[in-house]
Design a protein around this motif. Structure first.
Motif, PDB file in Angstrom:
ATOM      1  N   GLU A 115       0.849  -1.187   0.000  1.00 37.08           N
ATOM      2  CA  GLU A 115       0.000   0.000   0.000  1.00 37.08           C
ATOM      3  C   GLU A 115       0.885   1.237   0.000  1.00 37.08           C
ATOM      4  O   GLU A 115       1.992   1.216   0.525  1.00 37.08           O
ATOM      5  N   GLY A 116       0.399   2.313  -0.569  1.00 44.12           N
ATOM      6  CA  GLY A 116       1.134   3.568  -0.551  1.00 44.12           C
ATOM      7  C   GLY A 116       2.290   3.574  -1.528  1.00 44.12           C
ATOM      8  O   GLY A 116       2.336   2.787  -2.474  1.00 44.12           O
ATOM      9  N   LYS A 117       3.241   4.482  -1.260  1.00 42.62           N
ATOM     10  CA  LYS A 117       4.384   4.596  -2.162  1.00 42.62           C
ATOM     11  C   LYS A 117       5.660   4.870  -1.391  1.00 42.62           C
ATOM     12  O   LYS A 117       5.639   5.351  -0.251  1.00 42.62           O
ATOM     13  N   LEU A 177       7.805   5.754   3.706  1.00 42.31           N
ATOM     14  CA  LEU A 177       6.667   5.390   2.869  1.00 42.31           C
ATOM     15  C   LEU A 177       5.545   6.375   3.137  1.00 42.31           C
ATOM     16  O   LEU A 177       5.445   6.922   4.247  1.00 42.31           O
ATOM     17  N   SER A 178       4.691   6.601   2.152  1.00 42.67           N
ATOM     18  CA  SER A 178       3.545   7.487   2.363  1.00 42.67           C
ATOM     19  C   SER A 178       2.282   6.821   1.851  1.00 42.67           C
ATOM     20  O   SER A 178       2.330   5.917   1.012  1.00 42.67           O
ATOM     21  N   ASP A 179       1.165   7.288   2.370  1.00 42.14           N
ATOM     22  CA  ASP A 179      -0.122   6.779   1.932  1.00 42.14           C
ATOM     23  C   ASP A 179      -1.161   7.882   2.112  1.00 42.14           C
ATOM     24  O   ASP A 179      -1.091   8.656   3.072  1.00 42.14           O
ATOM     25  N   ASP A 180      -2.077   7.959   1.166  1.00 43.67           N
ATOM     26  CA  ASP A 180      -3.208   8.873   1.297  1.00 43.67           C
ATOM     27  C   ASP A 180      -4.224   8.186   2.194  1.00 43.67           C
ATOM     28  O   ASP A 180      -4.678   7.074   1.893  1.00 43.67           O
ATOM     29  N   GLN A 211      -7.684   7.316   4.158  1.00 38.79           N
ATOM     30  CA  GLN A 211      -9.107   7.313   3.817  1.00 38.79           C
ATOM     31  C   GLN A 211      -9.921   8.212   4.740  1.00 38.79           C
ATOM     32  O   GLN A 211     -10.956   8.729   4.358  1.00 38.79           O
ATOM     33  N   TYR A 254      -1.663   6.658  13.576  1.00 38.23           N
ATOM     34  CA  TYR A 254      -1.073   6.084  12.364  1.00 38.23           C
ATOM     35  C   TYR A 254       0.169   5.249  12.708  1.00 38.23           C
ATOM     36  O   TYR A 254       0.399   4.200  12.129  1.00 38.23           O
ATOM     37  N   ASN A 308       0.431   1.181  12.038  1.00 37.44           N
ATOM     38  CA  ASN A 308       1.526   0.626  11.250  1.00 37.44           C
ATOM     39  C   ASN A 308       2.357  -0.363  12.044  1.00 37.44           C
ATOM     40  O   ASN A 308       2.852  -1.345  11.487  1.00 37.44           O
ATOM     41  N   LYS A 350      -2.432  12.680   4.919  1.00 38.25           N
ATOM     42  CA  LYS A 350      -1.239  12.115   4.290  1.00 38.25           C
ATOM     43  C   LYS A 350      -0.380  11.516   5.397  1.00 38.25           C
ATOM     44  O   LYS A 350       0.133  12.226   6.259  1.00 38.25           O
ATOM     45  N   TYR A 392       2.898   9.385   6.725  1.00 37.06           N
ATOM     46  CA  TYR A 392       4.280   9.021   6.415  1.00 37.06           C
ATOM     47  C   TYR A 392       4.763   8.030   7.464  1.00 37.06           C
ATOM     48  O   TYR A 392       4.646   8.289   8.667  1.00 37.06           O
TER      49      TYR A 392
END
Length: 185
Positions: A55-57, A78-81, A83, A91, A95, A151, A153
């Motif tokens: 997931e994410g980038k 890593l980052s993720d938008d 929901q 967060y 994680n 966002k 991280y």
């Protein structure tokens, strides 16, 4: 702050030449900035540095130029938008639960509150795990930061399991800062 000068760039994020500790340099990427050791290199543009996350980038892959026992200390962001709106503490906890499930031979070494240099609170986890069946166990220092409530991280430093300088890397993680247009939570 679109100026490329390190001095001006650092002042955009609240750092000036008198507040950057010796041996560190302020780096800026899209959406965030952070201090890194001067002897670390950014490998983000290299192909196939690490596998793509589920997931994410991948935002950043950086490693020390110093190699000990075939390993270089490293940082992966890593980052993720998100929901729904979240906090850095929530967060980070979410994680860590995922990291425990996905890591091989996960052994928790401790967790505590982490306060970023901008005053934002999160949680930092220190653990040992194997990256895969072929690698030895490494030590990881992991936290998270949420910018603009949406966002997320995930910041993870990897070091040799024998390395006792965990606080040094916690201090490094504390320098992560959201870009001025991305308010922290």
């Amino acid at each position: 702050c679109g100026v490329l000068s390190v001095f001006l760039l650092s002042s955009c994020f609240g750092w000036d030449e008198n507040t950057v500790p010796s041996g560190l340099v302020v780096k800026q990427w899209e959406g965030y900035s952070m201090m890194l050791p001067k002897n670390w290199e950014d490998l983000s543009e290299s192909e196939q540095v690490i596998p793509a996350p589920s997931e994410g980038k991948i935002e950043l892959v950086a490693k020390s130029k110093e190699n000990k026992a075939g390993f270089s200390n490293n940082l992966i962001i890593l980052s993720d938008d998100l929901q729904k709106p979240s906090t850095s503490q929530d967060y980070s906890l979410l994680n860590n639960v995922g990291t425990q499930k996905e890591s091989l031979d996960y052994v928790g070494l401790g967790s505590e509150k982490l306060v970023f240099n901008d005053g934002t609170e999160s949680k930092v986890y220190v653990f040992e795990a194997k990256y895969n069946l072929q690698t030895q166990r490494y030590k990881y220092i992991q936290t998270a930061k949420v910018c603009d409530q949406r966002k997320g991280y995930l910041l993870t430093v990897g070091i040799l399991a024998s390395n006792k300088e965990v606080d040094k890397y916690k201090d490094l993680l504390k320098t992560f800062s959201c870009a001025p247009n991305n308010e922290e939570l």
